[in-house]
Design a protein around this motif. Structure first.
Motif, PDB file in Angstrom:
ATOM      1  N   PHE A   1     -41.557 -33.264  89.391  1.00 59.62           N
ATOM      2  CA  PHE A   1     -39.960 -32.894  89.752  1.00 59.62           C
ATOM      3  C   PHE A   1     -40.025 -31.829  90.682  1.00 59.62           C
ATOM      4  O   PHE A   1     -39.311 -30.973  90.528  1.00 59.62           O
ATOM      5  N   ILE A   2     -40.292 -32.058  92.056  1.00 61.10           N
ATOM      6  CA  ILE A   2     -40.552 -31.056  92.876  1.00 61.10           C
ATOM      7  C   ILE A   2     -39.176 -30.609  93.403  1.00 61.10           C
ATOM      8  O   ILE A   2     -38.790 -29.649  93.658  1.00 61.10           O
ATOM      9  N   LEU A   3     -38.327 -31.663  93.529  1.00 60.24           N
ATOM     10  CA  LEU A   3     -36.840 -31.529  94.115  1.00 60.24           C
ATOM     11  C   LEU A   3     -36.131 -30.541  92.949  1.00 60.24           C
ATOM     12  O   LEU A   3     -35.480 -29.673  93.162  1.00 60.24           O
ATOM     13  N   LEU A   4     -36.302 -30.965  91.544  1.00 59.10           N
ATOM     14  CA  LEU A   4     -35.630 -30.187  90.512  1.00 59.10           C
ATOM     15  C   LEU A   4     -36.166 -28.770  90.509  1.00 59.10           C
ATOM     16  O   LEU A   4     -35.231 -27.755  90.349  1.00 59.10           O
ATOM     17  N   ASN A   5     -37.452 -28.456  90.824  1.00 56.89           N
ATOM     18  CA  ASN A   5     -38.036 -27.201  91.087  1.00 56.89           C
ATOM     19  C   ASN A   5     -37.478 -26.355  92.139  1.00 56.89           C
ATOM     20  O   ASN A   5     -37.008 -25.374  91.917  1.00 56.89           O
ATOM     21  N   LEU A   6     -37.166 -27.084  93.204  1.00 53.90           N
ATOM     22  CA  LEU A   6     -36.532 -26.377  94.260  1.00 53.90           C
ATOM     23  C   LEU A   6     -35.191 -25.802  93.756  1.00 53.90           C
ATOM     24  O   LEU A   6     -34.631 -24.910  94.214  1.00 53.90           O
ATOM     25  N   VAL A   7     -34.408 -26.929  93.472  1.00 51.95           N
ATOM     26  CA  VAL A   7     -32.897 -26.815  93.052  1.00 51.95           C
ATOM     27  C   VAL A   7     -33.035 -25.531  91.984  1.00 51.95           C
ATOM     28  O   VAL A   7     -31.970 -24.537  92.192  1.00 51.95           O
TER      29      VAL A   7
ATOM     30  N   LYS B   1     -39.761 -37.921  91.330  1.00 53.84           N
ATOM     31  CA  LYS B   1     -40.835 -38.446  90.382  1.00 53.84           C
ATOM     32  C   LYS B   1     -41.593 -37.172  89.810  1.00 53.84           C
ATOM     33  O   LYS B   1     -41.428 -36.172  90.550  1.00 53.84           O
ATOM     34  N   TYR B   2     -42.013 -37.436  88.439  1.00 56.32           N
ATOM     35  CA  TYR B   2     -42.750 -36.184  87.766  1.00 56.32           C
ATOM     36  C   TYR B   2     -43.700 -35.701  88.843  1.00 56.32           C
ATOM     37  O   TYR B   2     -44.484 -36.443  89.481  1.00 56.32           O
TER      38      TYR B   2
ATOM     39  N   VAL C   1     -33.702 -39.854  84.239  1.00 58.76           N
ATOM     40  CA  VAL C   1     -33.382 -40.667  85.540  1.00 58.76           C
ATOM     41  C   VAL C   1     -34.742 -40.796  86.298  1.00 58.76           C
ATOM     42  O   VAL C   1     -34.885 -41.909  86.744  1.00 58.76           O
ATOM     43  N   ASN C   2     -35.459 -39.707  86.496  1.00 58.18           N
ATOM     44  CA  ASN C   2     -36.534 -39.669  87.482  1.00 58.18           C
ATOM     45  C   ASN C   2     -37.862 -39.727  86.757  1.00 58.18           C
ATOM     46  O   ASN C   2     -38.776 -39.196  87.417  1.00 58.18           O
ATOM     47  N   ARG C   3     -37.774 -40.144  85.460  1.00 58.49           N
ATOM     48  CA  ARG C   3     -39.188 -39.982  84.844  1.00 58.49           C
ATOM     49  C   ARG C   3     -40.427 -40.775  85.503  1.00 58.49           C
ATOM     50  O   ARG C   3     -41.164 -40.155  86.044  1.00 58.49           O
ATOM     51  N   ASN C   4     -40.052 -42.074  85.801  1.00 60.23           N
ATOM     52  CA  ASN C   4     -41.344 -42.838  86.539  1.00 60.23           C
ATOM     53  C   ASN C   4     -40.662 -43.376  87.832  1.00 60.23           C
ATOM     54  O   ASN C   4     -41.618 -43.715  88.729  1.00 60.23           O
TER      55      ASN C   4
END
Length: 137
Positions: free
Chosen positions: A45-51, A42-43, A34-37
């Protein structure tokens, strides 16, 4: 068990399952897709890393709580095993004492039977000796 211990056990069981692994992989794939571009994260994926970092920190704490509970259960089982072993040891000592007494009684009875047998043999030998009859004129 306290509410926290029960919750930690349930979460540990959930996080330690194949369902959780596949669900986490599906979630990561969907997030990246969903967040590819153009998505909100966006890549790279800083929020994903935080989660994921927060999830890892919480998982560590939950696993430590569950491990502490497992150690407590193992300690209680070890104590129960120790008490059972002590009871068995006392029972074996008690049975050993009774066995020793019975062996002594058996030896005494064997000795008495041997004495009675010898006395009976002696008596039967006396009865079997020919008696002298008075001579008849």
């Amino acid at each position: 068990m306290s509410l926290g211990e029960r919750a930690a056990d349930r979460m540990r069981n959930g996080m330690g399952s194949w369902f959780f692994v596949f669900a986490a992989l599906a979630f990561l794939a969907a997030w990246m897709g969903v967040n590819r571009n153009t998505g909100f994260d966006k890549y790279p994926f800083i929020l994903l890393n935080l989660v994921l970092s927060c999830l890892a920190a919480l998982q560590g704490a939950i696993l430590l709580i569950a491990a502490k509970r497992s150690d407590q259960i193992a300690s209680e089982l070890a104590h129960h095993d120790y008490e059972t072993d002590r009871k068995a040891e006392r029972l074996i000592e008690h049975l050993s004492e009774h066995f020793t007494q019975m062996a002594q009684q058996h030896e005494e009875l064997r000795r008495q039977v041997a004495e009675l047998t010898a006395a009976l043999k002696a008596t039967s030998q006396i009865d079997q000796t020919p008696t002298q009859r008075p001579a008849t004129p």
